[in-house]
Design an enzyme around this catalytic site. Structure first.
Site, PDB file in Angstrom:
ATOM      1  N   ARG A  46       0.866  -1.303  -0.075  1.00  0.00           N
ATOM      2  CA  ARG A  46      -0.036   0.050   0.014  1.00  0.00           C
ATOM      3  C   ARG A  46       0.901   1.222  -0.187  1.00  0.00           C
ATOM      4  O   ARG A  46       0.556   2.285  -0.720  1.00  0.00           O
ATOM      5  CB  ARG A  46      -1.042  -0.160   1.053  1.00  0.00           C
ATOM      6  CG  ARG A  46      -1.664   1.502   1.390  1.00  0.00           C
ATOM      7  CD  ARG A  46      -2.911   1.498   2.232  1.00  0.00           C
ATOM      8  NE  ARG A  46      -2.972   0.480   3.215  1.00  0.00           N
ATOM      9  CZ  ARG A  46      -2.195   0.795   4.358  1.00  0.00           C
ATOM     10  NH1 ARG A  46      -1.329   1.675   4.562  1.00  0.00           N
ATOM     11  NH2 ARG A  46      -2.269  -0.089   5.146  1.00  0.00           N
ATOM     12  N   TYR A  98     -16.039  17.037 -15.291  1.00  0.00           N
ATOM     13  CA  TYR A  98     -16.266  15.774 -15.538  1.00  0.00           C
ATOM     14  C   TYR A  98     -17.286  15.524 -14.419  1.00  0.00           C
ATOM     15  O   TYR A  98     -17.287  16.217 -13.315  1.00  0.00           O
ATOM     16  CB  TYR A  98     -15.137  14.844 -15.278  1.00  0.00           C
ATOM     17  CG  TYR A  98     -15.456  13.406 -14.981  1.00  0.00           C
ATOM     18  CD1 TYR A  98     -15.572  12.707 -16.085  1.00  0.00           C
ATOM     19  CD2 TYR A  98     -15.430  12.893 -13.587  1.00  0.00           C
ATOM     20  CE1 TYR A  98     -15.972  11.276 -15.909  1.00  0.00           C
ATOM     21  CE2 TYR A  98     -15.572  11.499 -13.656  1.00  0.00           C
ATOM     22  CZ  TYR A  98     -16.013  10.472 -14.674  1.00  0.00           C
ATOM     23  OH  TYR A  98     -16.207   9.262 -14.744  1.00  0.00           O
ATOM     24  N   ASP A 171      -6.684  18.972 -14.439  1.00  0.00           N
ATOM     25  CA  ASP A 171      -7.026  17.818 -14.792  1.00  0.00           C
ATOM     26  C   ASP A 171      -6.553  17.505 -16.304  1.00  0.00           C
ATOM     27  O   ASP A 171      -7.127  18.406 -17.056  1.00  0.00           O
ATOM     28  CB  ASP A 171      -8.681  17.304 -14.698  1.00  0.00           C
ATOM     29  CG  ASP A 171      -9.006  15.892 -15.132  1.00  0.00           C
ATOM     30  OD1 ASP A 171      -8.246  15.182 -15.940  1.00  0.00           O
ATOM     31  OD2 ASP A 171     -10.115  15.459 -14.577  1.00  0.00           O
ATOM     32  N   LYS A 196      -7.838   6.459 -18.982  1.00  0.00           N
ATOM     33  CA  LYS A 196      -8.273   7.171 -20.421  1.00  0.00           C
ATOM     34  C   LYS A 196      -7.053   6.775 -21.422  1.00  0.00           C
ATOM     35  O   LYS A 196      -6.535   5.809 -21.615  1.00  0.00           O
ATOM     36  CB  LYS A 196      -8.554   8.385 -20.477  1.00  0.00           C
ATOM     37  CG  LYS A 196      -9.698   8.692 -19.273  1.00  0.00           C
ATOM     38  CD  LYS A 196     -11.062   7.702 -19.453  1.00  0.00           C
ATOM     39  CE  LYS A 196     -11.953   7.893 -18.211  1.00  0.00           C
ATOM     40  NZ  LYS A 196     -12.372   9.223 -17.342  1.00  0.00           N
TER      41      LYS A 196
HETATM   42  C1  LIG Z   1     -13.077   9.691 -16.306  1.00  0.00           C
HETATM   43  C2  LIG Z   1     -12.492  10.851 -16.007  1.00  0.00           C
HETATM   44  C3  LIG Z   1     -12.168  11.133 -14.585  1.00  0.00           C
HETATM   45  C4  LIG Z   1     -12.354  10.128 -13.261  1.00  0.00           C
HETATM   46  O1  LIG Z   1     -11.408   9.136 -13.651  1.00  0.00           O
HETATM   47  P1  LIG Z   1     -11.879   7.511 -13.121  1.00  0.00           P
HETATM   48  O2  LIG Z   1     -10.895   6.889 -13.493  1.00  0.00           O
HETATM   49  O3  LIG Z   1     -13.167   7.210 -13.901  1.00  0.00           O
HETATM   50  O4  LIG Z   1     -12.008   7.701 -11.784  1.00  0.00           O
HETATM   51  C5  LIG Z   1     -11.814  12.385 -14.216  1.00  0.00           C
HETATM   52  N1  LIG Z   1     -11.726  13.423 -14.941  1.00  0.00           N
HETATM   53  C6  LIG Z   1     -12.003  13.482 -16.381  1.00  0.00           C
HETATM   54  C7  LIG Z   1     -11.671  14.268 -17.342  1.00  0.00           C
HETATM   55  C8  LIG Z   1     -12.364  11.994 -16.747  1.00  0.00           C
HETATM   56  O5  LIG Z   1     -12.637  11.770 -17.957  1.00  0.00           O
END
Ligand SMILES: *Cc1c(COP(=O)(O)O)cnc(C)c1O
Length: 381
Positions: A46, A98, A171, A196
């Site tokens: 962890r 998001y 982000d 992603k």
């Molecule tokens: C998918 C996404 C998230 C969240 O991520 P997860 O891996 O699904 O928890 C946050 N920001 C953006 C822009 C996203 O596309």
């Protein structure tokens, strides 16, 4: 080393112990100690695991930060970051986020007295006014935004935030470090959903944070261990493997995003196309300044609303109807009823997420097949 070379070689390999060109999968929860508290840097997975360390150093390198941290999801990374913001403090955020980010901010607002001020992400003046209005812990940006592909001037907002003693978090999931590197523009922290583009194959859920300031990175590492939203070594291995091809994949996503956006722009029945690589994007100058590609995400609005959107989606044969994005395969979705359903209808309307909006994640297939598929959808509308 140039960026594409770093993508292939970053992360500390070959393995110093065996010469394996890939850092191995260390499937071990715990590590032997020579005597109590005498160890080789690893104690319990962890806290740290060698496969994760390799991924964390790779992401930090690509985002030009001092400390990288991997998480079990993008929202796991965000939840860990929010634990670092004392209750009662304020976040200033762009108002097109998001859906899950919006939901977690709202939960912290109700549960822990976090105050959140939403502003027009395209307006530096709006960020300035919000920062003038009161003390701010964090300015939180998504650029390009999801799903409307609006941009925020990272350099200008970072300079403003610095003057007000606020930290800037970006982000960077949509652009990836191939097309945009926020820390180079003055931001303090980058967040990724590695689910992603970094993972890139729709086969895992993961997240990451990269801090420019090693002291903040250290505090977030403490929280990462204390909260425990960490990824398995297998998922770390897969994200690293995805990173190796990120350069070639992002260029293919970009080529397809361009082709699909241009096709949509010419279509009757489409009232708006949102793509930061189009000459008609209202912030194309800023896009050219802070991004080196438009990427694979395109959204557009059908004149005849939800009925038209449903017909379009039903006619597609190559784009799969599914949430998520950033994988090699093309996906299509309806934000109002899918990814952004957690944003209340009134909020959605206020932010311009109409019922006729469709979001496409253009994969790396042949552009001609994707354009033909979009044409098939448009004919069904
Ligand atoms: C998918 C996404 C998230 C969240 O991520 P997860 O891996 O699904 O928890 C946050 N920001 C953006 C822009 C996203 O596309």
């Amino acid at each position: 080393m140039r960026f594409d070379t770093r993508l292939v070689h970053t992360g500390g390999g070959p393995d110093p112990l065996t010469g394996a060109v890939n850092i191995p999968l260390y499937l071990s929860s715990t590590f032997e100690q020579a005597s109590p508290n005498e160890n080789k840097g690893y104690v319990y997975s962890r806290t740290a695991n060698p496969t994760r360390t390799s991924l964390e150093s790779a992401i930090a390198d690509l985002e030009t930060g001092q400390r990288g941290l991997a998480f079990s999801s993008g929202l796991g990374a965000l939840a860990t970051l929010l634990e670092d913001i004392p209750s009662g403090q304020r976040i200033v955020a762009g108002d097109d986020l998001y859906g899950g980010t919006w939901r977690l901010f709202d939960h912290h607002r109700r549960q822990f007295g976090l105050s959140v001020t939403y502003v027009d992400p395209t307006s530096v003046d709006a960020f300035a006014a919000a920062l003038e209005a009161g003390p701010t812990a964090v300015v939180y940006l998504e650029t390009p935004t999801n799903p409307l592909m609006k941009l925020t001037d990272i350099r200008a907002v970072s300079a403003l935030a610095r003057r007000h003693g606020a930290r800037v978090v970006v982000d960077n999931t949509f652009a990836s470090p191939v097309f945009q590197r926020p820390l180079e523009l003055g931001a303090d922290l980058v967040l990724h959903s590695t689910t992603k583009y970094l993972g890139g194959h729709s086969d895992l859920i993961g997240g990451a944070l990269v801090a420019a300031d090693p002291a903040w990175g250290e505090r977030l590492a403490w929280l990462q261990n204390a909260l425990g939203a960490v990824p398995s070594p297998v998922d770390c291995f897969l994200v690293l493997r995805g990173i190796r091809t990120l350069g070639v994949r992002m260029r293919a996503h970009d080529r397809n995003g361009q082709a699909v956006a241009h096709r949509l722009e010419k279509a009757r029945g489409v009232v708006a196309v949102h793509y930061p690589g189009l000459g008609s994007h209202p912030q194309i100058e800023l896009a050219r300044r802070q991004m080196s590609g438009g990427g694979g995400m395109v959204s557009f609005e059908l004149k005849d609303g939800e009925r038209a959107a449903r017909r379009f989606l039903k006619a597609l044969r190559i784009f799969t109807l599914a949430e998520s994005l950033g994988g090699v395969e093309s996906l299509a979705e309806h934000p109002a009823s899918m990814t952004h359903a957690s944003v209340p209808a009134a909020e959605r309307a206020a932010r311009g997420i109409s019922d006729g909006l469709v979001r496409l994640s253009c994969g790396i297939e042949d552009s001609r097949d994707l354009v033909a598929d979009v044409t098939r959808g448009l004919q069904a509308v």
